[in-house]
Design an enzyme around this catalytic site. Structure first.
Site, short mmCIF file in Angstrom:
data_model
loop_
_atom_site.label_atom_id
_atom_site.label_comp_id
_atom_site.label_asym_id
_atom_site.label_seq_id
_atom_site.Cartn_x
_atom_site.Cartn_y
_atom_site.Cartn_z
N ARG A 163 0.83 -1.21 0.00
CA ARG A 163 0.00 0.00 0.00
C ARG A 163 0.86 1.26 0.00
NH1 ARG A 163 -2.60 -4.34 1.80
NH2 ARG A 163 -4.89 -4.40 1.88
N ASP A 182 -3.85 -15.47 7.41
CA ASP A 182 -2.57 -15.99 6.93
C ASP A 182 -1.85 -16.84 7.98
OD1 ASP A 182 -2.98 -14.80 4.48
OD2 ASP A 182 -1.90 -12.98 5.00
N LYS A 207 -5.89 -19.36 -1.81
CA LYS A 207 -4.67 -18.61 -1.51
C LYS A 207 -3.57 -19.03 -2.51
CE LYS A 207 -6.22 -16.06 1.76
NZ LYS A 207 -6.37 -14.63 1.52
C1 S3P Z 1 -4.01 -9.17 2.15
C2 S3P Z 1 -5.25 -9.64 2.48
C3 S3P Z 1 -5.54 -11.06 2.70
C4 S3P Z 1 -4.28 -11.85 2.99
C5 S3P Z 1 -3.18 -11.53 2.03
C6 S3P Z 1 -2.83 -10.05 2.10
C7 S3P Z 1 -3.86 -7.72 1.89
O1 S3P Z 1 -6.15 -11.58 1.54
O2 S3P Z 1 -4.55 -13.23 2.93
O3 S3P Z 1 -2.02 -12.27 2.35
O4 S3P Z 1 -2.71 -7.23 1.88
O5 S3P Z 1 -4.87 -7.05 1.70
P1 S3P Z 1 -7.75 -11.46 1.32
O6 S3P Z 1 -8.07 -10.02 1.43
O7 S3P Z 1 -8.02 -11.94 -0.06
O8 S3P Z 1 -8.35 -12.33 2.39
#
Ligand code: S3P
Length: 428
Positions: free
Chosen positions: A25, A315, A342
């Site tokens: 981000r 995670d 995932k």
């Molecule tokens: C993430 C959100 C999660 C997570 C991923 C990173 C993010 O995924 O599993 O490792 O940085 O927004 P989801 O939003 O698809 O659950």
């Protein structure tokens, strides 16, 4: 391939790399702000490098200063240029889904590609709301799979009700919302990580939260302001050592300056419920809260992890499953369906690998059922090309009798390039 032997001791002060979600981000939002942002502790894993390379390809300069900080020269909301060739995002779902939100509001066409794993992951969850906002998007199975071609268009606001609690979906729509006319709203079933909300607010966007609904005003000609950002250590990386510290016989470690954003600390809550000896000290930070996390060897009891807790520990489920093999009683982890999409099908990878170590684990519908405590035996297992499966298996190898081999472990570099160095430096 990595060879692991059982360890008996874990000690010391551990410093893990910057948070992966916040790093993505920081690069994206700094690139579309107007002016120079300075980022401390940006993660340089492969996933984040894919995001950096994509923005470089769209004309953004990303440089590392003598102090190790990263300087990103943002060119404003509409300052990106059409990329040359494809944007290759490797293994990184966050890069692809969030970038689609930004590209939806540009004036050019881009083609997004990924590796074999990313090309099998569902994109409809973001492409469909973005198409409703006005973007034109093409990809196999009605814009569900990469390669994805996106043509940016003038965007209109939407009110989107997401069926899954996904920060990637929420963030993608919020980023597109910066470019839309009026107020874009996203509602999710349970609260997912809120790093995008926090960072966009810091950069000057107008964001409101009401229950499970986030709203964001289109910038309407205004620009995001550049900022200085200090990225905390990644709690999802720290989690490997938190778990190891809990289950190894003789452990006392301190993980320093770790992110403890409440939308990410589900792992700490579950471990405390299991009886783990964990203390958070030296709390600081408001943009993203941090603390030092002290962990000592613990005797654990089984718990039930509810579906609504899952977004805050999504995670870390491989690790919670491992931990449950060492806890007295039957642990249930509900709501594991999202793990199937995932980096690999993690329901399958967790089940296969923990069974190989001799664990008593089953899947019933959307729930892991794990009976403990079980003495684990070393095994030769696959990573399934998934960094978190690989590292969870290495941690399992650290408490298993005899030797363990984890094959195809290069994928660890996607999120935690110095994982093995840290493990070797603190374990005996
Ligand atoms: C993430 C959100 C999660 C997570 C991923 C990173 C993010 O995924 O599993 O490792 O940085 O927004 P989801 O939003 O698809 O659950």
């Amino acid at each position: 391939m990595i060879h692991i032997e059982k360890i008996s001791l874990l000690r010391g002060e551990i410093s893990v790399g910057g948070d992966k979600s916040i790093s993505h981000r920081a690069v994206m939002i700094s690139s579309i702000a107007k002016g120079d942002s300075v980022i401390r502790n940006l993660l340089r894993g492969e996933d984040c490098r894919a995001t950096i390379d994509a923005f470089k390809n769209m004309g953004i300069s990303v440089n590392t200063g003598a102090d190790g900080n990263t300087i990103i020269r943002g060119k404003g909301l509409k300052g990106l240029k059409q990329p040359e060739g494809n944007l290759y995002l490797g293994n990184s779902g966050t890069s692809m889904r969030l970038l689609l939100g930004i590209l939806a509001g540009q004036d050019f066409k881009a083609v997004l590609k990924g590796d074999l794993s990313l090309s099998k992951r569902p994109m409809k969850r973001v492409t469909h709301p973005l198409m409703l906002m006005g973007a034109e998007i093409e990809g196999a199975d009605s814009a569900n799979f990469a390669p994805i071609t996106i043509y940016g268009r003038p965007l209109k606001h939407i009110s989107h009700k997401s069926l899954i609690a996904s920060a990637q979906v929420k963030s993608s729509i919020m980023l597109a919302g910066l470019y839309a006319d009026g107020k874009t709203m996203v509602t999710e079933p349970y609260k997912s990580r809120d790093h995008t909300e926090r960072m966009l607010t810091l950069f000057g966007a107008d964001i409101n939260e009401e229950g499970l609904t986030i709203s964001i005003e289109g910038l309407g000609g205004k620009e995001l302001k550049p900022r200085q950002i200090d990225i905390p250590a990644d709690i999802s990386s720290a989690a490997f050592f938190i778990i190891l510290g809990t289950i190894v016989k003789d452990a006392e470690i301190n993980i320093i300056r770790c992110g403890i954003n409440p939308t990410r600390t589900g792992i700490i809550k579950v471990l405390k419920d299991m009886g783990a000896d964990i203390e958070l000290v030296n709390k600081a930070g408001d943009f993203e809260p941090i603390a030092d996390i002290i962990v000592r060897s613990s005797t654990l009891k089984a718990v039930k992890v509810l579906k609504e807790q899952v977004p805050s520990l999504i995670d870390e489920i491989p690790l919670i499953a491992l931990c449950a093999t060492q806890a007295e009683g039957t642990t249930l982890i509900e709501g594991i369906g999202e793990l199937r999409v995932k980096e690999t099908d993690r329901v399958n990878s967790i089940l296969t690998n923990l069974k190989a170590f001799g664990a008593d684990i089953e899947v019933g519908g959307d729930t892991f059922i794990i009976k403990g405590p079980k003495r684990l035996q070393g095994a030769s297992v696959e990573s399934f090309g998934d960094h978190r499966t690989a590292m969870m298996s290495i941690i399992a190898g650290c408490i298993a009798d005899n030797k363990t081999i984890v094959n195809n472990s290069d994928c660890i570099a996607t999120s935690f390039p110095n994982f093995m160095n840290i493990l070797k430096a603190h374990a005996r």
